[in-house]
Design an enzyme around this catalytic site. Structure first.
Site, short mmCIF file in Angstrom:
data_model
loop_
_atom_site.label_atom_id
_atom_site.label_comp_id
_atom_site.label_asym_id
_atom_site.label_seq_id
_atom_site.Cartn_x
_atom_site.Cartn_y
_atom_site.Cartn_z
N ARG A 173 -83.78 -71.56 27.61
CA ARG A 173 -84.84 -71.22 28.57
C ARG A 173 -85.68 -72.40 29.03
O ARG A 173 -86.74 -72.21 29.58
CB ARG A 173 -85.70 -70.08 28.03
CG ARG A 173 -84.89 -68.83 27.83
CD ARG A 173 -85.66 -67.57 27.50
NE ARG A 173 -84.67 -66.64 27.00
CZ ARG A 173 -84.30 -66.57 25.72
NH1 ARG A 173 -84.90 -67.32 24.81
NH2 ARG A 173 -83.35 -65.76 25.34
N LYS A 229 -91.12 -55.65 25.18
CA LYS A 229 -90.00 -54.71 25.32
C LYS A 229 -90.44 -53.25 25.27
O LYS A 229 -89.84 -52.39 25.89
CB LYS A 229 -89.00 -54.92 24.17
CG LYS A 229 -87.94 -55.97 24.42
CD LYS A 229 -86.92 -55.90 23.28
CE LYS A 229 -85.86 -56.96 23.40
NZ LYS A 229 -84.92 -56.92 22.25
N CYS A 245 -69.99 -58.89 22.43
CA CYS A 245 -69.79 -59.90 23.48
C CYS A 245 -68.93 -59.40 24.64
O CYS A 245 -69.15 -59.80 25.78
CB CYS A 245 -69.14 -61.14 22.89
SG CYS A 245 -70.18 -61.92 21.64
N ALA A 257 -83.11 -62.61 14.38
CA ALA A 257 -83.60 -61.39 13.71
C ALA A 257 -82.60 -60.24 13.79
O ALA A 257 -82.76 -59.27 13.07
CB ALA A 257 -84.94 -60.96 14.31
N THR A 291 -82.82 -70.52 21.52
CA THR A 291 -82.60 -70.30 22.96
C THR A 291 -83.87 -70.57 23.76
O THR A 291 -83.83 -70.66 24.97
CB THR A 291 -82.19 -68.82 23.22
OG1 THR A 291 -83.22 -67.97 22.71
CG2 THR A 291 -80.87 -68.49 22.54
N ASP A 316 -86.06 -52.42 17.63
CA ASP A 316 -85.78 -53.74 18.20
C ASP A 316 -86.81 -54.08 19.29
O ASP A 316 -86.47 -54.69 20.30
CB ASP A 316 -84.34 -53.81 18.77
CG ASP A 316 -83.94 -55.21 19.20
OD1 ASP A 316 -84.57 -56.18 18.73
OD2 ASP A 316 -83.01 -55.33 20.02
#
Ligand code: PQQ
Length: 683
Positions: A119, A332, A603, A181, A164, A305
């Site tokens: 990022r 979130k 994925c 996590a 990231t 989450d």
């Protein structure tokens, strides 16, 4: 070595001064407030129709691009996958230098919960800082790209950590967190000296073994909110700081957003309940000592989450007639928060999207939950799902309209707790368990509710939306607002759109070579305003599926008035044809599906759910690939690109079963007339 004009050091004063002018874009969020707003107004409602492509730059990447460009001294710094840094002439689009940290992708790719993304960078003095996917914090000379220092922020204790996020500068400190996590992992941030790279302090977000001395008072307090019977500390507990941190130079305070619990299911992680501090929180830290100042927990006892790592914005706004220094936050969990950043006092929380986990917040700043969202026996419909009502895509706060523009979404799931779940106990059928994921939930989809995206113009004072733009699909890009009364957003269906900031009227649109995620930035050179957006489809939602038909190489698009550069094309990914003719034993399909869920789904998504995202959908691969699946699964040709090695996890028979499931599914889709299957593998 540096042949260009002398690089003017980036200082605190310069960042503050630029925030009212906007000629440069000096932090990932523009300035310390990280508003993703610029006062530049040469491009505005009256001339936006003349906005055209000034230049494009090929990042030569194939996965998600999530970096907001940072621009100083006429140089743009953009990162691509794994932490590669590109320094580009911001006026011409010519490459100045490129730095590749050369991450061992085969070793690290398996740890990518959500794509091998990055990022962006931070600037300080004459250096540019980037964190590589493998945990190295790297300082480069900003004008030459030469390595100045690098530090392993995992200190050799790799586990399932990755990085990231973009580093942040707080005075003479450069601070970085990490991800992991969803694979256990104990969240922490570490501070290093900007000049020497010397490690200064580390702050963990969740407590370690309660039988051992705590690192600090904050950890001792936190431990009282966890049930030791949960044995979370053996594996980490979560709370990773994988995206947002903001620094207030006036208050000399660093604010961090912390992640979800590990595993996700609270009843497994901490059977006796408890808030499980400091999961799902904003924590204020003294950047000089690394000491805790205060926290506000947005999601006590996270069970879904619900990370609070989403971009934090600082603002000074009038509430009930009083000017308050606040943090604006849309994590979130679907609620929009206003928090006093001097004291941590809760000011307000109101849902900006539909939610099924809480009715609202009490005056005490605690959510009033719906009991069903903690049901450990029955399946329940969870909105927002684990990808959130808003994820990492930057929101923007316009100082002109007073509105926050949120790239919001609805991606519901059905959840069910796995009460018999154990840490690191891989089982066929337990999603992602062969690649190390720790969820303790099963997930499905519901036909009762739909997925969609929304750009929400939110008034943080009245706690209402002023306008909303609806998109058919979620996972739309970050937002930029400008003094030209404009709001810019890239979309998952491959458009770059400008809206009127006051009304949401669509004013301008440009076709991109793929779905967009990153936020745009704007800057001025030689009297001309530029708007720049890096494009590259991927991330957690985009890795296994796509929305736009087209999918191109990662590309930075930069626009100016009267720009007439030729737009880059897109690649046609795969054949778009269902795989056909691989021999299989139909009796193995059932086992194959389970093994696929444990190994491949995170994925590649469900076979046939879409025609593939940043990575291929296996129902649409070439027959030769499926036929020879074993070659790819055991340290095969894609290992060096980040594909996991399933040696010792899958047998040759297992691979045959997975082949049967993929070919069987492709055949079933073909026989049903091409109807896409439901994707039960969200996140
Ligand atoms: O728990 C974690 O440590 C962690 C890390 C990351 C990441 O580092 O990208 C993501 C998430 N969680 C996550 O929950 C999530 O939805 C997510 C989306 C993305 C992305 O880049 O698209 N990363 C992550």
């Amino acid at each position: 070595e540096n042949s260009g004009p002398k690089y003017k050091p980036v200082t605190e004063d310069r960042i503050i001064e630029n925030s009212t002018k906007g000629a440069e874009w000096l932090t990932t969020g523009m300035d310390y407030y990280e508003t993703h707003y610029s006062p530049l107004n040469k491009i505005n409602k009256s001339n936006i129709k003349d906005l055209g492509l000034a230049w494009s730059y090929d990042l030569k990447s194939s996965r998600g691009i999530e970096s907001t460009p940072v621009v100083a001294n006429g140089i743009m710094y953009v990162t691509s996958n794994w932490g590669v840094v590109h320094a580009i002439d911001a006026k011409s689009g010519e490459s100045i230098w490129k730095y590749d940290p050369e991450v061992d992708k085969g070793k690290w790719g398996v740890k990518a919960c959500c794509d091998a993304v990055n990022r962006g960078v931070a600037l300080s003095g004459d250096k540019v800082y980037v964190a590589a996917f493998d945990g190295r914090l790297i300082a480069l000379n900003a004008s030459t790209g030469k390595l100045v220092w690098e530090k392993d922020t995992f200190d050799g204790e790799e586990g399932y950590y990755t990085i990231t996020g973009a580093p942040r500068i707080a005075g003479s400190h450069v601070v970085i967190g990490n991800g992991g996590a969803d694979y256990s992992g104990r969240g922490y941030i570490t501070s290093y000296n900007v000049d020497t790279g010397e490690k200064e302090w580390r702050w963990y977000t969740v407590p370690g073994n309660p039988k051992e001395p705590f690192e600090n008072e904050a950890m001792k307090k936190a431990a009282e909110t966890w049930d030791p019977a949960g044995e979370w500390w053996k594996n980490g507990g979560g709370g990773t700081v994988w995206d947002s941190m903001v620094y207030d130079p006036e208050l000399d305070t660093l604010y961090i957003g912390t992640g979800n619990g590990s595993p996700w299911a609270a009843a497994v992680r901490s059977p006796a309940g408890g808030d499980n501090l400091y999961l799902g929180s904003i924590v204020a830290i003294d950047p000089n000592s690394g000491e805790y100042k205060w926290h506000y927990q947005e999601t006590p006892g996270d069970n879904w989450d619900y990370t609070s790592v989403q971009p934090i914005i600082m603002a000074d706004i009038k509430i009930d007639g009083k000017l308050r220094k606040v943090l604006l936050h849309a994590p979130k969990n679907g609620f929009f928060y206003v928090i006093d950043r001097e004291t941590g006092e809760f000011i307000s929380a109101k849902n900006y999207m539909d939610v099924t986990w809480a009715k609202g917040y009490g005056q005490d700043g605690r959510p009033i939950e719906f009991a069903a969202a903690r049901d450990t026996k029955n399946e329940y419909l969870q909105i927002p799902g684990p990808l959130g009502a808003h994820n990492w895509q930057p929101m923007s706060y316009s100082k002109d309209t007073g509105l926050v523009y949120i790239p919001a979404q609805q991606i519901p799931v059905t959840y069910k707790d796995q009460m018999d779940w154990r840490f690191k106990d891989p089982k066929p059928g337990v999603r992602g368990s062969f690649i190390g994921r720790d969820e303790a939930k099963t997930m499905g989809s519901s036909d009762a509710v739909s997925e969609f995206g929304e750009l929400v113009a939110w008034d943080p004072v009245s706690k209402k939306s002023r306008w909303r733009v609806r998109y058919d699909a979620p996972w739309n890009g970050g937002v930029l607002s400008t003094g030209g009364d404009l709001v810019f957003q890239g979309t998952s269906d491959g458009k770059f759109i400008a809206y009127a900031a006051e009304t949401g009227d669509k004013l301008w649109q440009f076709d991109l070579n793929g779905g967009a995620g990153a936020g745009a930035a704007t800057y001025e050179i030689d009297g001309e305003q530029y708007i720049s957006i890096p494009v590259g489809w991927g991330g957690a939602y985009g890795l296994p599926r796509r929305v736009a038909e087209q999918h191109g190489s990662g590309t930075v698009y930069t626009f100016k008035l009267g720009g007439d550069a030729v737009s880059p094309g897109s690649l046609q990914e795969g054949t778009g044809k269902l795989v056909e003719g691989v021999d299989y034993d139909p009796s193995k399909i059932e086992l194959g599906e389970k093994l696929y869920t444990s190994s491949c789904a995170t994925c590649h998504g469900a076979p046939g759910a879409t025609k593939g995202g940043a990575l291929p959908n296996l129902a649409y691969v070439d027959k030769n690939i499926l036929e020879n699946l074993g070659i790819f699964v055991f340290k095969g040709p894609f290992y060096s690109l980040g594909m996991p090695d399933f040696t010792d996890k899958l047998s040759q028979d297992d691979v045959s079963a997975i082949k049967a499931y993929i070919q069987g599914t492709a055949d079933a889709i073909r026989e049903s007339g091409g109807k896409e299957v439901k994707d039960e593998t969200v996140h």
